[in-house]
Design a protein around this motif. Structure first.
Motif, PDB file in Angstrom:
ATOM      1  N   GLN A 117      -5.617   3.946  -5.258  1.00 31.20           N
ATOM      2  CA  GLN A 117      -6.499   3.661  -4.122  1.00 31.20           C
ATOM      3  C   GLN A 117      -7.940   3.501  -4.588  1.00 31.20           C
ATOM      4  O   GLN A 117      -8.668   2.642  -4.096  1.00 31.20           O
ATOM      5  N   LEU A 126       0.832  -1.206   0.000  1.00 33.01           N
ATOM      6  CA  LEU A 126       0.000   0.000   0.000  1.00 33.01           C
ATOM      7  C   LEU A 126       0.868   1.258   0.000  1.00 33.01           C
ATOM      8  O   LEU A 126       0.557   2.235  -0.687  1.00 33.01           O
ATOM      9  N   ALA A 155      -7.955  -7.184  -4.917  1.00 34.94           N
ATOM     10  CA  ALA A 155      -7.357  -5.934  -4.441  1.00 34.94           C
ATOM     11  C   ALA A 155      -6.149  -6.230  -3.556  1.00 34.94           C
ATOM     12  O   ALA A 155      -5.097  -5.602  -3.691  1.00 34.94           O
ATOM     13  N   HIS A 156      -6.310  -7.193  -2.658  1.00 27.66           N
ATOM     14  CA  HIS A 156      -5.208  -7.558  -1.761  1.00 27.66           C
ATOM     15  C   HIS A 156      -3.993  -8.027  -2.559  1.00 27.66           C
ATOM     16  O   HIS A 156      -2.860  -7.629  -2.282  1.00 27.66           O
ATOM     17  N   VAL A 196      -2.191  -5.176  -4.405  1.00 24.02           N
ATOM     18  CA  VAL A 196      -1.395  -4.363  -3.479  1.00 24.02           C
ATOM     19  C   VAL A 196      -0.195  -5.152  -2.962  1.00 24.02           C
ATOM     20  O   VAL A 196       0.951  -4.698  -3.046  1.00 24.02           O
ATOM     21  N   ILE A 216      -8.411   0.008  -5.896  1.00 21.11           N
ATOM     22  CA  ILE A 216      -8.498  -0.943  -4.784  1.00 21.11           C
ATOM     23  C   ILE A 216      -9.867  -0.829  -4.111  1.00 21.11           C
ATOM     24  O   ILE A 216     -10.526  -1.840  -3.852  1.00 21.11           O
ATOM     25  N   ASP A 217     -10.311   0.389  -3.858  1.00 24.03           N
ATOM     26  CA  ASP A 217     -11.624   0.596  -3.225  1.00 24.03           C
ATOM     27  C   ASP A 217     -12.753   0.040  -4.084  1.00 24.03           C
ATOM     28  O   ASP A 217     -13.734  -0.493  -3.559  1.00 24.03           O
TER      29      ASP A 217
END
Length: 144
Positions: free
Chosen positions: A27, A15, A41-42, A45, A30-31
């Motif tokens: 971001q 991140l 998303a994990h 990142v 990811i959101d």
């Protein structure tokens, strides 16, 4: 990162790299995955940014040049290209260098893909107040 780091530590490290490179645009990506695939998303990142983007062998600007070329060549990746054109600006590439990279890609992946990528760049540059892009005059073959 060592093999003994936790899942949470890998995510936190990634991140930090994501924020340096992509800023708010990363971001938002990811959101946007939170309600459909938080695991994707994990992984983006933790692995993509925490492992790949964090490697010291290429400078962030060089990684972005590679990424712009790949996304242009793939085609159909315009939303990701938008994020990475912003990232390229964030890590020090100039609009002129980005446009040159996209022009260079035309010889390898064709005009339609280079055009699509250039129009994404135009959108990003307009949003950031970077138009018109001041390019060097065209050289003819005798001056090369």
């Amino acid at each position: 990162m060592s093999e003994n780091t936790t899942r949470e530590e890998r995510f936190a490290h990634g991140l930090g790299v994501l924020r340096k490179v992509d800023g708010e645009a990363g971001q938002r990506v990811i959101d946007s995955l939170a309600d459909i695939s938080p695991e994707l998303a994990h992984q983006i990142v933790s692995w993509g940014f925490g492992e790949i983007y964090a490697r010291p062998e290429l400078a962030p600007r060089d990684r972005q040049l590679v990424t712009l070329g790949m996304l242009t060549a793939l085609g159909g990746c315009e939303p990701q290209l938008e994020v990475h054109i912003n990232a390229a600006l964030n890590v020090g590439l100039t609009p002129e260098q980005i446009v040159e990279a996209l022009l260079h890609s035309a010889g390898y992946c064709g005009f339609p893909k280079a055009l699509n990528a250039t129009f994404v760049a135009k959108k990003v540059f307009a949003e950031r107040g970077l138009l018109p892009v001041g390019q060097q005059p065209t050289r003819d073959a005798t001056s090369a």
